[in-house]
Design a protein around this motif. Structure first.
Motif, PDB file in Angstrom:
ATOM      1  N   ASP A  21       0.551  -1.288  -0.153  1.00 33.88           N
ATOM      2  CA  ASP A  21       0.108  -0.208  -0.179  1.00 33.88           C
ATOM      3  C   ASP A  21       1.190   2.187  -0.236  1.00 33.88           C
ATOM      4  OD1 ASP A  21      -2.760  -1.345   0.240  1.00 33.88           O
ATOM      5  OD2 ASP A  21      -2.586  -1.389   2.062  1.00 33.88           O
ATOM      6  N   VAL A  22       0.892   1.928  -1.308  1.00 40.28           N
ATOM      7  CA  VAL A  22       1.350   2.824  -1.350  1.00 40.28           C
ATOM      8  C   VAL A  22       0.805   4.872  -1.029  1.00 40.28           C
ATOM      9  CG1 VAL A  22       3.440   1.786  -2.019  1.00 40.28           C
ATOM     10  CG2 VAL A  22       2.086   2.987  -3.258  1.00 40.28           C
ATOM     11  N   PRO A  23       0.966   5.701  -0.636  1.00 40.77           N
ATOM     12  CA  PRO A  23       0.257   6.993  -0.726  1.00 40.77           C
ATOM     13  C   PRO A  23       0.365   7.300  -2.838  1.00 40.77           C
ATOM     14  CG  PRO A  23       2.592   7.127   0.276  1.00 40.77           C
ATOM     15  CD  PRO A  23       2.354   5.934  -0.148  1.00 40.77           C
ATOM     16  N   VAL A  24      -0.549   7.969  -2.784  1.00 42.53           N
ATOM     17  CA  VAL A  24      -0.771   8.105  -4.247  1.00 42.53           C
ATOM     18  C   VAL A  24      -1.534   9.907  -3.741  1.00 42.53           C
ATOM     19  CG1 VAL A  24      -0.148   6.592  -5.676  1.00 42.53           C
ATOM     20  CG2 VAL A  24      -2.077   7.311  -4.468  1.00 42.53           C
TER      21      VAL A  24
ATOM     22  N   LEU B 196       7.120  -0.841  -8.632  1.00 38.66           N
ATOM     23  CA  LEU B 196       7.586  -0.209  -7.387  1.00 38.66           C
ATOM     24  C   LEU B 196       9.121  -0.300  -7.484  1.00 38.66           C
ATOM     25  CD1 LEU B 196       5.368  -1.012  -4.187  1.00 38.66           C
ATOM     26  CD2 LEU B 196       5.551   1.096  -5.628  1.00 38.66           C
ATOM     27  N   GLY B 197       9.453   0.726  -7.794  1.00 35.58           N
ATOM     28  CA  GLY B 197      11.052   0.953  -8.102  1.00 35.58           C
ATOM     29  C   GLY B 197      11.718   1.518  -6.572  1.00 35.58           C
ATOM     30  N   GLN B 198      13.449   1.284  -6.154  1.00 35.76           N
ATOM     31  CA  GLN B 198      13.890   1.092  -4.664  1.00 35.76           C
ATOM     32  C   GLN B 198      13.322   2.547  -4.407  1.00 35.76           C
ATOM     33  OE1 GLN B 198      15.152  -1.134  -3.870  1.00 35.76           O
ATOM     34  NE2 GLN B 198      14.774  -2.216  -5.213  1.00 35.76           N
ATOM     35  N   ASN B 199      13.211   3.428  -4.978  1.00 33.98           N
ATOM     36  CA  ASN B 199      13.180   5.456  -4.682  1.00 33.98           C
ATOM     37  C   ASN B 199      11.718   5.426  -4.295  1.00 33.98           C
ATOM     38  OD1 ASN B 199      12.729   5.208  -7.128  1.00 33.98           O
ATOM     39  ND2 ASN B 199      13.369   7.266  -7.490  1.00 33.98           N
ATOM     40  N   MET B 200      10.246   3.833  -4.371  1.00 32.30           N
ATOM     41  CA  MET B 200       8.970   4.647  -4.337  1.00 32.30           C
ATOM     42  C   MET B 200       9.185   5.185  -2.717  1.00 32.30           C
ATOM     43  SD  MET B 200       7.642   5.200  -7.131  1.00 32.30           S
ATOM     44  CE  MET B 200       7.632   4.108  -9.255  1.00 32.30           C
ATOM     45  N   ILE B 201       8.156   6.317  -3.001  1.00 26.97           N
ATOM     46  CA  ILE B 201       7.845   6.759  -1.223  1.00 26.97           C
ATOM     47  C   ILE B 201       6.420   5.271  -0.710  1.00 26.97           C
ATOM     48  CG2 ILE B 201       6.791   8.685  -0.357  1.00 26.97           C
ATOM     49  CD1 ILE B 201       7.915  10.795  -2.070  1.00 26.97           C
ATOM     50  N   THR B 202       6.605   5.683   0.474  1.00 24.31           N
ATOM     51  CA  THR B 202       5.687   4.187   1.038  1.00 24.31           C
ATOM     52  C   THR B 202       4.838   5.143   1.966  1.00 24.31           C
ATOM     53  OG1 THR B 202       7.631   3.213   1.969  1.00 24.31           O
ATOM     54  CG2 THR B 202       6.958   3.053  -0.069  1.00 24.31           C
ATOM     55  N   ASP B 203       6.090   5.942   2.887  1.00 26.29           N
ATOM     56  CA  ASP B 203       5.845   5.969   3.925  1.00 26.29           C
ATOM     57  C   ASP B 203       4.681   7.996   3.461  1.00 26.29           C
ATOM     58  OD1 ASP B 203       5.416   8.138   6.317  1.00 26.29           O
ATOM     59  OD2 ASP B 203       7.408   7.993   7.017  1.00 26.29           O
ATOM     60  N   MET B 204       3.717   8.121   4.429  1.00 21.42           N
ATOM     61  CA  MET B 204       2.704   9.287   3.486  1.00 21.42           C
ATOM     62  C   MET B 204       3.154  10.860   4.466  1.00 21.42           C
ATOM     63  SD  MET B 204      -0.804  10.156   5.171  1.00 21.42           S
ATOM     64  CE  MET B 204      -1.637  11.655   4.904  1.00 21.42           C
TER      65      MET B 204
ATOM     66  N   GLY C   7      -3.108   9.357  -8.150  1.00 12.51           N
ATOM     67  CA  GLY C   7      -2.836   7.907  -8.608  1.00 12.51           C
ATOM     68  C   GLY C   7      -2.361   7.118  -8.541  1.00 12.51           C
ATOM     69  N   ARG C   8      -0.642   7.485  -9.293  1.00 14.51           N
ATOM     70  CA  ARG C   8       0.314   6.582  -9.021  1.00 14.51           C
ATOM     71  C   ARG C   8       1.691   7.226  -8.333  1.00 14.51           C
ATOM     72  NH1 ARG C   8       5.098   9.087 -11.199  1.00 14.51           N
ATOM     73  NH2 ARG C   8       5.263  11.411 -11.813  1.00 14.51           N
ATOM     74  N   PRO C   9       2.170   5.973  -8.311  1.00 16.35           N
ATOM     75  CA  PRO C   9       3.165   6.081  -7.276  1.00 16.35           C
ATOM     76  C   PRO C   9       4.071   7.047  -7.747  1.00 16.35           C
ATOM     77  CG  PRO C   9       2.755   3.697  -8.218  1.00 16.35           C
ATOM     78  CD  PRO C   9       1.963   4.526  -8.804  1.00 16.35           C
ATOM     79  N   ILE C  10       4.568   7.731  -6.293  1.00 21.86           N
ATOM     80  CA  ILE C  10       5.168   8.979  -6.329  1.00 21.86           C
ATOM     81  C   ILE C  10       7.181   8.966  -5.867  1.00 21.86           C
ATOM     82  CG2 ILE C  10       6.008  10.514  -5.578  1.00 21.86           C
ATOM     83  CD1 ILE C  10       2.869  11.275  -5.042  1.00 21.86           C
ATOM     84  N   ARG C  11       8.037   8.692  -6.573  1.00 22.90           N
ATOM     85  CA  ARG C  11       9.104   8.221  -6.834  1.00 22.90           C
ATOM     86  C   ARG C  11       9.752   9.927  -5.563  1.00 22.90           C
ATOM     87  NH1 ARG C  11       9.544   7.535 -12.151  1.00 22.90           N
ATOM     88  NH2 ARG C  11      10.216  10.211 -12.147  1.00 22.90           N
ATOM     89  N   ALA C  12      10.973   9.351  -4.539  1.00 22.07           N
ATOM     90  CA  ALA C  12      11.449  10.360  -4.193  1.00 22.07           C
ATOM     91  C   ALA C  12      11.977  11.650  -4.662  1.00 22.07           C
ATOM     92  CB  ALA C  12      12.741   9.885  -3.263  1.00 22.07           C
ATOM     93  N   SER C  13      12.316  11.113  -6.071  1.00 23.31           N
ATOM     94  CA  SER C  13      13.255  12.768  -6.284  1.00 23.31           C
ATOM     95  C   SER C  13      12.125  12.690  -7.399  1.00 23.31           C
ATOM     96  CB  SER C  13      13.599  11.513  -7.540  1.00 23.31           C
ATOM     97  OG  SER C  13      13.141  10.554  -8.842  1.00 23.31           O
TER      98      SER C  13
END
Length: 332
Positions: free
Chosen positions: A198-201, A227-235, A250-256
């Protein structure tokens, strides 16, 4: 001649009278005969003549077969039904030429979420990639028949046996409903399982410079393979940030994809506070570069015309904190 005609007329009248009398005194054919249903729905564990016939009368409670598994349909041979009907005194004739009738049994459905949760728990050990906040997502094959238990039973299910290909996630499982009842029937279920997170979008489009708030965020479940290595999983790593560029909802967000928002623009006036112990001084200056909260920027002091380094603390605000004064102690 007239006598002959009278006799003929009297004969016709007598015949008509007899016919009318018979029609009045004899019941119409099959007026009280039983009628066979072509499609039958039952709720109990047995099928009776009363279930499959209208007007079965005294023979209504006669059992002719076991009911199918709840939710499924069986067929009954009409020749078998005919034999049972005759044996129990039912006045019935197969004028419609039926050979079989369908009998479906009703029941209480086991919730889809419960079925998926039970399957996920059973299959999880075959997917070692799941760890931490990861979950095993289970998709049941489309058009699968619902799993039901008999009326009066608690809707529950357990996994009797299963086989799974951990590579593709395809599985076949035999489910017993109600759960852990050795006498309960099993149902074959097919589908696919895969590790997910479950990831925040974002719930709406955000452009660069716009602040991301908690109300802009929802959670979606995404396969780990996406999910890539730098995907944000913490809201918490999204709230208070701003997109570097536009981010679609609606799409997963990378830290970059995000950055701390700039609160001090280059060439803007900045209030600078200097702290040293109990001493507090303030001045103003011009930012020589932009900065977000926590960034160290260069500021041209408006009074001394000297360049100082300060940490951005908020919009148009910066701070210089002196180190704790060193206390010198003389040697005795």
């Amino acid at each position: 001649m007239k006598t002959t005609m009278k006799k003929a007329a009297l004969g016709k009248i007598a015949a008509l009278g007899l016919t009318g009398f018979l029609a009045f005194t004899l019941p119409a054919a099959d007026a009280e005969a039983a009628r066979l249903k072509s499609d039958v729905i039952v709720s109990g564990s047995q099928i009776t003549l009363g279930d499959i016939f209208d007007e079965a009368g005294a023979a209504s409670d006669v059992v002719i077969a076991e009911s199918p598994v709840p939710g499924l349909t069986d067929t009954l041979s009409v020749s078998r039904i005919s034999a049972m009907a005759r044996r129990n005194g039912l006045d019935w004739r197969n004028r419609d030429g039926l050979t079989h009738i369908a009998v479906k049994r009703t029941g209480l459905p086991v919730g889809t979420e419960e079925v998926r949760d039970v399957l996920a728990e059973a299959l999880a050990s075959r997917f070692p990639a799941i760890s931490g906040a990861g979950v095993l997502e289970v998709e049941i094959a489309p058009n699968s028949a619902p799993i039901l238990v008999a009326e009066g039973e608690f809707p529950s299910v357990s996994v009797d046996r299963y086989s799974v290909d951990a590579g593709s996630g395809r599985f076949v499982a035999l489910l017993r409903a109600p759960a852990n009842d050795p006498a309960a029937p099993v149902r074959r279920v097919m589908g696919r399982a895969y590790p997910a997170l479950d990831v925040p979008v974002l719930t709406n489009q955000k452009s660069g410079g716009e602040l991301i708030r908690a109300s802009d965020i929802e959670w979606v479940r995404v396969p780990l393979t996406r999910l890539g290595q730098n995907m944000i999983t913490d809201m918490n790593k999204l709230v208070g940030m701003t997109p570097r560029n536009g981010i679609r909802p609606g799409r997963p967000i990378r830290a970059s994809d995000v950055e701390t928002p700039v609160v001090v623009e280059k060439s803007s006036l900045v209030n600078v506070t200097f702290k040293s112990g109990a001493m507090l001084l303030s001045t103003r200056g011009t930012a020589l570069n932009a900065g977000a909260v926590g960034d160290t920027i260069s500021i041209l002091n408006s009074r001394s015309r000297r360049t100082i380094q300060a940490v951005v603390t908020g919009p148009g605000e910066a701070e210089i904190t002196a180190p704790d004064p060193v206390r010198l102690v003389s040697a005795q």
